[in-house]
Design a protein around this motif. Structure first.
Motif, PDB file in Angstrom:
ATOM      1  N   ASP A 155      69.516 132.030  21.569  1.00 17.00           N
ATOM      2  CA  ASP A 155      68.950 133.383  21.766  1.00 17.00           C
ATOM      3  C   ASP A 155      70.210 134.357  21.824  1.00 17.00           C
ATOM      4  OD1 ASP A 155      66.544 132.261  21.900  1.00 17.00           O
ATOM      5  OD2 ASP A 155      66.429 131.933  23.960  1.00 17.00           O
ATOM      6  N   ARG A 156      71.439 133.865  22.094  1.00 11.09           N
ATOM      7  CA  ARG A 156      72.406 135.138  21.936  1.00 11.09           C
ATOM      8  C   ARG A 156      73.031 135.403  20.723  1.00 11.09           C
ATOM      9  NH1 ARG A 156      74.555 135.470  27.368  1.00 11.09           N
ATOM     10  NH2 ARG A 156      72.987 135.082  28.780  1.00 11.09           N
ATOM     11  N   TYR A 193      84.989 123.643  16.150  1.00 10.75           N
ATOM     12  CA  TYR A 193      84.048 124.638  16.170  1.00 10.75           C
ATOM     13  C   TYR A 193      82.983 124.622  17.256  1.00 10.75           C
ATOM     14  CZ  TYR A 193      85.761 125.884  11.730  1.00 10.75           C
ATOM     15  OH  TYR A 193      86.551 126.380  10.615  1.00 10.75           O
ATOM     16  N   ARG A 194      82.704 125.339  18.015  1.00  9.25           N
ATOM     17  CA  ARG A 194      81.760 125.710  18.967  1.00  9.25           C
ATOM     18  C   ARG A 194      80.362 126.110  18.397  1.00  9.25           C
ATOM     19  NH1 ARG A 194      81.571 129.128  22.247  1.00  9.25           N
ATOM     20  NH2 ARG A 194      81.024 128.070  23.958  1.00  9.25           N
ATOM     21  N   LEU A 195      79.362 125.723  19.091  1.00  8.07           N
ATOM     22  CA  LEU A 195      77.699 126.412  18.837  1.00  8.07           C
ATOM     23  C   LEU A 195      77.966 127.527  19.695  1.00  8.07           C
ATOM     24  CD1 LEU A 195      75.579 123.223  19.067  1.00  8.07           C
ATOM     25  CD2 LEU A 195      76.148 124.669  17.052  1.00  8.07           C
ATOM     26  N   PRO A 196      77.180 128.707  19.502  1.00 10.47           N
ATOM     27  CA  PRO A 196      77.331 130.011  20.174  1.00 10.47           C
ATOM     28  C   PRO A 196      76.745 129.710  21.754  1.00 10.47           C
ATOM     29  CG  PRO A 196      75.459 129.837  18.538  1.00 10.47           C
ATOM     30  CD  PRO A 196      76.259 128.774  18.193  1.00 10.47           C
ATOM     31  N   GLY A 197      75.563 128.866  21.699  1.00 12.61           N
ATOM     32  CA  GLY A 197      74.905 128.880  23.270  1.00 12.61           C
ATOM     33  C   GLY A 197      75.159 130.137  23.934  1.00 12.61           C
ATOM     34  N   ASP A 198      75.465 130.166  25.140  1.00 10.18           N
ATOM     35  CA  ASP A 198      75.511 131.388  25.934  1.00 10.18           C
ATOM     36  C   ASP A 198      76.604 132.315  25.934  1.00 10.18           C
ATOM     37  OD1 ASP A 198      72.847 131.111  26.691  1.00 10.18           O
ATOM     38  OD2 ASP A 198      73.433 129.728  28.692  1.00 10.18           O
ATOM     39  N   ASP A 199      77.739 131.823  24.996  1.00  8.27           N
ATOM     40  CA  ASP A 199      79.111 132.127  24.978  1.00  8.27           C
ATOM     41  C   ASP A 199      79.656 132.300  23.509  1.00  8.27           C
ATOM     42  OD1 ASP A 199      81.541 132.921  26.199  1.00  8.27           O
ATOM     43  OD2 ASP A 199      82.162 130.766  26.021  1.00  8.27           O
ATOM     44  N   PRO A 200      78.668 133.029  22.737  1.00  8.65           N
ATOM     45  CA  PRO A 200      78.885 133.469  21.454  1.00  8.65           C
ATOM     46  C   PRO A 200      80.218 133.938  20.819  1.00  8.65           C
ATOM     47  CG  PRO A 200      77.526 134.998  21.953  1.00  8.65           C
ATOM     48  CD  PRO A 200      77.702 134.067  23.296  1.00  8.65           C
ATOM     49  N   GLN A 201      81.106 134.827  21.699  1.00 10.51           N
ATOM     50  CA  GLN A 201      82.324 135.165  21.440  1.00 10.51           C
ATOM     51  C   GLN A 201      83.476 134.488  21.147  1.00 10.51           C
ATOM     52  OE1 GLN A 201      81.019 135.258  24.460  1.00 10.51           O
ATOM     53  NE2 GLN A 201      82.520 135.199  26.007  1.00 10.51           N
ATOM     54  N   SER A 202      83.214 132.775  21.581  1.00 13.50           N
ATOM     55  CA  SER A 202      84.262 131.868  21.346  1.00 13.50           C
ATOM     56  C   SER A 202      83.642 131.043  20.138  1.00 13.50           C
ATOM     57  CB  SER A 202      84.476 131.229  22.589  1.00 13.50           C
ATOM     58  OG  SER A 202      84.820 132.054  23.855  1.00 13.50           O
ATOM     59  N   ASP A 203      84.273 131.259  18.904  1.00 16.10           N
ATOM     60  CA  ASP A 203      84.023 130.417  17.634  1.00 16.10           C
ATOM     61  C   ASP A 203      84.579 128.988  17.791  1.00 16.10           C
ATOM     62  OD1 ASP A 203      82.737 132.769  16.933  1.00 16.10           O
ATOM     63  OD2 ASP A 203      84.402 133.163  15.479  1.00 16.10           O
ATOM     64  N   THR A 204      85.685 128.767  18.452  1.00 18.92           N
ATOM     65  CA  THR A 204      86.384 127.341  18.300  1.00 18.92           C
ATOM     66  C   THR A 204      86.599 126.897  19.564  1.00 18.92           C
ATOM     67  OG1 THR A 204      88.435 128.344  18.365  1.00 18.92           O
ATOM     68  CG2 THR A 204      87.299 127.949  16.268  1.00 18.92           C
ATOM     69  N   ALA A 265      74.037 127.713   9.235  1.00 15.75           N
ATOM     70  CA  ALA A 265      74.170 127.187  10.466  1.00 15.75           C
ATOM     71  C   ALA A 265      75.316 128.048  11.060  1.00 15.75           C
ATOM     72  CB  ALA A 265      74.685 125.664  10.636  1.00 15.75           C
ATOM     73  N   THR A 266      75.452 128.134  12.575  1.00 12.23           N
ATOM     74  CA  THR A 266      76.282 128.893  13.269  1.00 12.23           C
ATOM     75  C   THR A 266      77.698 128.259  13.350  1.00 12.23           C
ATOM     76  OG1 THR A 266      75.877 128.017  15.180  1.00 12.23           O
ATOM     77  CG2 THR A 266      74.639 129.955  14.814  1.00 12.23           C
ATOM     78  N   ARG A 267      77.926 127.035  12.614  1.00  9.88           N
ATOM     79  CA  ARG A 267      79.374 126.447  12.503  1.00  9.88           C
ATOM     80  C   ARG A 267      78.999 125.705  11.241  1.00  9.88           C
ATOM     81  NH1 ARG A 267      79.474 122.018  17.292  1.00  9.88           N
ATOM     82  NH2 ARG A 267      77.992 120.670  16.559  1.00  9.88           N
ATOM     83  N   PRO A 268      80.317 125.376  10.567  1.00  7.70           N
ATOM     84  CA  PRO A 268      79.913 124.279   9.260  1.00  7.70           C
ATOM     85  C   PRO A 268      79.332 122.961   9.965  1.00  7.70           C
ATOM     86  CG  PRO A 268      82.316 125.339   9.583  1.00  7.70           C
ATOM     87  CD  PRO A 268      81.564 125.639  10.830  1.00  7.70           C
ATOM     88  N   TRP A 269      78.318 122.780   9.190  1.00  5.43           N
ATOM     89  CA  TRP A 269      77.356 121.702   9.915  1.00  5.43           C
ATOM     90  C   TRP A 269      77.266 120.355   9.084  1.00  5.43           C
ATOM     91  CZ3 TRP A 269      74.392 122.962  13.919  1.00  5.43           C
ATOM     92  CH2 TRP A 269      73.211 121.948  14.196  1.00  5.43           C
ATOM     93  N   ARG A 270      78.012 119.326   9.718  1.00  7.76           N
ATOM     94  CA  ARG A 270      77.737 118.097   9.533  1.00  7.76           C
ATOM     95  C   ARG A 270      76.409 117.430   9.577  1.00  7.76           C
ATOM     96  NH1 ARG A 270      81.685 114.112   8.688  1.00  7.76           N
ATOM     97  NH2 ARG A 270      80.735 112.177   7.632  1.00  7.76           N
ATOM     98  N   ALA A 271      75.681 117.255   8.478  1.00  4.97           N
ATOM     99  CA  ALA A 271      74.436 116.632   8.406  1.00  4.97           C
ATOM    100  C   ALA A 271      74.177 115.168   8.857  1.00  4.97           C
ATOM    101  CB  ALA A 271      74.002 116.885   7.032  1.00  4.97           C
TER     102      ALA A 271
END
Length: 333
Positions: A155-156, A193-204, A265-271
Motif C-alpha cells: 500500500d506504500r 533486493y527488498r520488497l517495499p513493505g512499509d519502507d519503500p525508500q530502501s531498494d536493497t 514486480a517491485t524487484r527482479p522476481w524469481r518465479a
C-alpha cells in the motif's frame, strides 16, 4: 544549482571510508541513472565518490567454474564477452535489450544492479512518492499505473524495478560481492533486493557505505536459456513483461528449470512457484500455463496494468515452449 564535493579515491577501501563519513554522499560510476536524478532534483547528494577508475573492471573465471564480474565492467563489455555470450546467453540477451548502445557503453554492472525505478511519480519531485519522500504517499496507486507492479507491491509502493540484467542474474543465482566498513561479504542476489513493505525508500539490503565490487555467477548448467522482453516498441524501452529462463529436458521430462520475471514486480522476481509446477512434468503448454498461473496467484493488479497478467502467462508459455524445442533437438543430436 546545488554545490557538492567530488572525490576520486585510490582504492575501494578508501571509497568506502569516504562514504562512511559522508551520510549525504553517493557513489558515481557510469552515471547513467544518478546524473539523471541530479538533473531532476530526485537525488541531492553533497558528495560524489567517483569509483569509475577503481580496479573493478575485470571478468575472470572462478575456481568453481563460474565467472567473477567486476562492478565497473560496462554493460556492453559484459554482453559481448565470449564467456558470457557462449555460456550465459540469457544474460547477454538481457543486457543487449536493456538500453541504447550509447547508454550500455557507459552503464556499469554495479550501477545497473542499483538503478532506481522509472516510475513517473518517483522522477517528479512535485508529486507524492514514498520511495523518494517517505510518508508523502504513493500517487501511482490512484494515478497512471500501466507500467507498475502486479507482484510484490504494498500500500506504500507499486513501482517496478527497471533492470533487465538483474532479472537474468536472478535466474542464474548470482551472488553480489559487497565491500563495507567491516569488510567484504557475499549476498545471494535474491536476498539483495527488498520488497517495499512499509519502507519503500530502501531498494536493497545495502548499508549507506556499502560498495558493490563484483558479481559472481555459478558454473553454467547444461541447459538451454534465453531472455525475452515484451515492450511497447522494439527500440529502447522498459519491459512491460520479461522472462529469463533456462530449461533442461531429459526423456520427455523437465529435469531443470529456473525462471525470473521483470517488468511485473517491485524487484527482479524469481518465479519459484512456477518452477515447482514445471519440474518433473512433461514440457507442454498446459504445464507452462499452469506454472505462470501458480506464480500469479497472489498478484494484485491495478486499474491500469491488469493486462500484464495474461501477457506474462503467454510470454512464459512461449519462452518455455521455444526452450523445450531447443532442448529436445540438443538431446537428439
Amino acid at each position: 544549482m546545488r554545490p557538492l564535493q567530488y572525490l576520486r579515491p585510490e582504492n575501494p577501501e578508501a571509497a568506502v571510508a569516504a562514504m562512511h563519513s559522508a551520510p549525504g554522499g553517493a557513489y558515481l560510476a557510469g552515471g547513467t541513472n544518478l546524473v539523471d536524478h541530479l538533473k531532476l532534483g530526485v537525488a541531492t547528494p553533497d558528495l560524489l565518490v567517483d569509483i569509475s577508475r577503481l580496479p573493478l573492471g575485470g571478468i575472470e573465471p572462478t575456481t568453481d567454474g563460474g565467472v567473477r564480474i567486476g562492478a565497473t565492467v560496462s554493460n556492453t563489455g559484459l554482453a559481448v564477452h565470449p564467456t558470457i555470450r557462449d555460456h550465459y546467453p540469457g544474460l547477454s540477451q538481457a543486457l543487449l535489450s536493456g538500453a541504447s548502445a550509447q547508454i550500455r557503453n557507459a552503464a556499469t554492472v554495479g550501477g545497473n544492479l542499483l538503478q532506481r525505478t522509472r516510475c513517473v511519480y518517483f522522477r517528479d519531485p512535485t508529486t507524492p512518492c514514498n520511495k523518494r519522500d517517505p510518508g508523502s504517499g504513493c500517487a501511482a496507486l490512484g494515478g497512471f499505473n500501466r507500467q507498475h507492479a502486479v507482484l510484490g507491491g504494498s500500500d506504500r509502493c507499486v513501482a517496478t524495478h527497471p533492470s533487465d540484467m538483474a532479472v537474468a542474474m536472478v535466474a542464474l543465482d548470482a551472488v553480489v560481492v559487497v565491500l563495507g566498513a567491516t569488510g567484504e561479504r557475499r549476498i545471494p542476489i535474491e536476498e539483495f533486493y527488498r520488497l517495499p513493505g512499509d519502507d519503500p525508500q530502501s531498494d536493497t539490503v545495502l548499508d549507506h557505505d556499502d560498495l558493490v565490487v563484483a558479481v559472481e555467477l555459478p558454473a553454467p548448467q547444461n541447459a538451454v536459456a534465453c531472455y525475452r522482453k515484451v515492450r511497447d516498441r522494439a527500440s529502447y524501452a522498459f519491459a512491460l513483461v520479461s522472462v529469463a529462463a533456462d530449461l533442461t529436458v531429459s526423456a520427455g521430462t523437465v529435469t531443470g528449470c529456473r525462471l525470473a520475471y521483470g517488468g511485473v514486480a517491485t524487484r527482479p522476481w524469481r518465479a519459484h512457484r512456477a518452477e515447482e509446477v514445471v519440474l518433473g512434468h512433461a514440457p507442454d503448454d498446459a504445464t507452462f500455463a499452469a506454472a505462470a498461473d501458480a506464480e500469479l496467484v497472489d498478484a494484485r493488479p491495478l486499474a491500469g496494468n491488469a493486462f500484464k497478467m495474461p501477457l506474462l502467462r503467454r510470454t512464459t508459455v512461449a519462452v518455455l515452449r521455444d526452450l523445450t524445442a531447443r532442448a529436445t533437438r540438443e538431446e537428439r543430436s
